[in-house]
Design an enzyme around this catalytic site. Structure first.
Site, PDB file in Angstrom:
ATOM      1  N   LYS A   6      62.092 -25.965  12.095  1.00 12.46           N
ATOM      2  CA  LYS A   6      62.222 -27.277  12.700  1.00 12.46           C
ATOM      3  C   LYS A   6      63.036 -27.009  13.781  1.00 12.46           C
ATOM      4  O   LYS A   6      62.642 -27.693  15.113  1.00 12.46           O
ATOM      5  CB  LYS A   6      62.673 -28.055  11.935  1.00 12.46           C
TER       6      LYS A   6
ATOM      7  N   GLU B 103      59.465 -23.924  -1.951  1.00 12.65           N
ATOM      8  CA  GLU B 103      60.598 -24.526  -1.211  1.00 12.65           C
ATOM      9  C   GLU B 103      61.946 -24.725  -2.025  1.00 12.65           C
ATOM     10  O   GLU B 103      62.937 -24.577  -1.667  1.00 12.65           O
ATOM     11  CB  GLU B 103      60.303 -25.730  -0.630  1.00 12.65           C
TER      12      GLU B 103
ATOM     13  N   HIS C 286      35.394 -15.404  -9.272  1.00 13.62           N
ATOM     14  CA  HIS C 286      34.479 -14.688  -8.664  1.00 13.62           C
ATOM     15  C   HIS C 286      35.191 -14.186  -7.288  1.00 13.62           C
ATOM     16  O   HIS C 286      34.647 -13.445  -6.169  1.00 13.62           O
ATOM     17  CB  HIS C 286      33.400 -15.356  -8.407  1.00 13.62           C
TER      18      HIS C 286
END
Ligand code: PA5
Length: 477
Positions: free
Chosen positions: A446, A301, A330
């Site tokens: 937003k 951000e 793995h």
């Protein structure tokens, strides 16, 4: 005397950045040469000056030093919660959730919530950082609301996700405990702005303040993170002392190689310019697992920006990837050693785990040499050697990595680590000449959500969204 007041102890606990394996001396032509660091001299000086000039605006840098009274109040509130509640639930998202999660995981028992009450050092702890209807309703299957304290954390006071959770919780609280609902709520928010502030003032809800100049992702060391930490028995004085210690270390500017935050930022920026667009963050320690989530937000951000400070389009940033050693050896290491050479791996290495566990020798397997070579060693050795082996495999394939080394995981080293990464991020922002403290891309999302939910004042945005081309069935298989 607290242990962090002892210089020898503090120095023994210094968190170090080992960047040998970033250098071409170790990883060959894909690495960084000393001359490349040298050639950034004027950029580095400009960035150092920028950090100094902007220090008064970077109020998060003062948190280790200016919270004596707040810490006293936080500890008293935490004690009240510990005495009176069995569950402590944080409602928040992004910077209002990731720090509390990461520090809790680092500094409490590895299976904290599952411990019996008498062994747990505080109430059960939950962080609700999503609005998945299944998850939020499931919370009420595991908590007893009458014994729960909710900490609503939102700096803006208006974030839709947190506000929705708040409405949901208030409704249940009012139905369950009636007028006492306000005694089950603590608001952590701005001093004067936002809906949560209005609500808290109107209903005399206990509040803590997110100070001005402390953005969400830089807020772990203010009440956003400190209340939860203290409630769960973490020594917040030591956490802040660790951050103060690292801040002091990072005042070194004459020799950038001795400033762990600044040199890390310089190396990452050089790496980005060499096309290393991915930053893998790989703790070799379950306790530090969620530090990778916290870092991912901080790095992504802060640095993922379209424009530089002069308004030029730059599209900078490095994509953070979370991994866990040894688990992800793995699943991901094959890609990191043989796939595209577009990553820098940061290992979080722990020298001394808080437990030593031996791998036993079982007589019945004496003949099984592929099994019993492990006997007599410890899990500590195993995880340490595996960390080193992964580092080695990356070096062998000419891939850059660095290690952030903890003597052990404790409040002092975690405080240092948080400060280190925040400074690294801010300094990288200066080097890239971008604003590391805003998040216009998040704000855009937003606003779109507000428009879709028909919040007043967002009609234009709704119209814009309605103009989006409709999806075509031919592209859905
Ligand atoms: O770092 C940030 O500023 C963001 O991630 C915010 O923390 C996040 O959007 C939540 O915002 P708020 O605390 O205002 O609810």
């Amino acid at each position: 005397m607290k242990r962090y007041e002892d210089k020898a102890w503090k120095d023994s606990m210094r968190v170090r950045v080992d960047f040998n394996n970033m250098m071409s001396e170790f990883v060959g032509e894909n690495g960084i040469k000393l001359e490349e660091i040298e050639s950034m001299r004027s950029e580095i000086s400009r960035a150092v000056k920028g950090m100094e000039q902007k220090r008064s605006n970077m109020r998060w840098r003062e948190l280790p030093f200016n919270q004596t009274e707040i810490v006293t109040e936080l500890k008293a509130t935490a004690q009240h919660i510990r005495n009176n509640f069995e569950y402590f639930v944080v409602l928040g998202i992004g910077g209002s959730a990731l720090g509390p999660i990461a520090v809790h995981q680092a500094l409490t028992h590895a299976r904290y919530n599952e411990l019996p009450d008498e062994k747990r050092n505080g109430p059960k702890f939950y962080v609700e950082d999503n609005v998945d209807p299944e998850k939020i309703s499931a919370l009420f299957d595991v908590i007893d609301i009458k014994k729960t304290m909710f900490n609503i954390i939102t700096k803006s006071g208006n974030t839709s996700e947190t506000v929705s959770q708040m409405l949901f919780v208030f409704d249940i609280l009012k139905k369950t405990v009636g007028d006492d609902w306000t005694k089950h709520v603590i608001a952590t928010t701005d001093a004067s702005k936002g809906s949560l502030r209005l609500i808290a003032d109107k209903y005399s809800i206990k509040t803590f303040i997110v100070p001005d100049g402390v953005g969400g992702r830089f807020s772990e060391l203010c009440p956003v993170g400190l209340l939860a930490a203290s409630v769960c028995g973490i020594d917040i004085d030591e956490l802040l002392a660790g951050a103060a210690y690292m801040d002091e270390i990072c005042t070194e500017t004459a020799d950038i190689m001795q400033n762990p935050a600044y040199i890390s930022a310089v190396l990452e920026v050089i790496a980005m310019r060499k096309g290393k667009n991915i930053s893998v963050f790989m703790p070799y320690c379950d306790a530090l697992k969620y530090m990778a989530d916290w870092y991912a937000q901080l790095w992504a951000e802060s640095l993922g920006k379209r424009y530089d400070n002069e308004g030029n389009e730059v599209f900078v940033g490095q994509t953070p990837v979370k991994a866990l050693g040894v688990t992800d050896q793995h699943s991901q290491i094959q890609l990191y050693t043989e796939g595209p050479n577009d990553k820098v791996v940061t290992f979080l290495e722990v020298e001394n785990y808080r437990k030593t566990v031996e791998i036993p020798s079982l007589e019945m397997f004496d003949e099984l040499h592929d099994v019993n070579f492990l006997s007599g060693h410890t899990f500590n050795e195993l995880i340490g050697h595996e960390c080193f082996s992964t580092e080695y495999a990356l070096v062998q394939s000419g891939r850059m990595s660095k290690n952030i080394v903890f003597n052990e995981v404790n409040a002092f080293t975690v405080g240092q680590f948080l400060c280190l990464l925040e400074l690294q991020t801010a300094f990288a922002g200066e080097l890239l000449n971008i604003n590391a403290f805003d998040q216009p891309g998040v704000e855009e999302g937003k606003k779109a959500t507000y428009a879709l939910l028909e919040r007043p004042g967002y009609d234009e945005k709704r119209k814009e969204l309605e103009m989006m081309p409709k999806k075509k069935d031919c592209y859905i298989a």
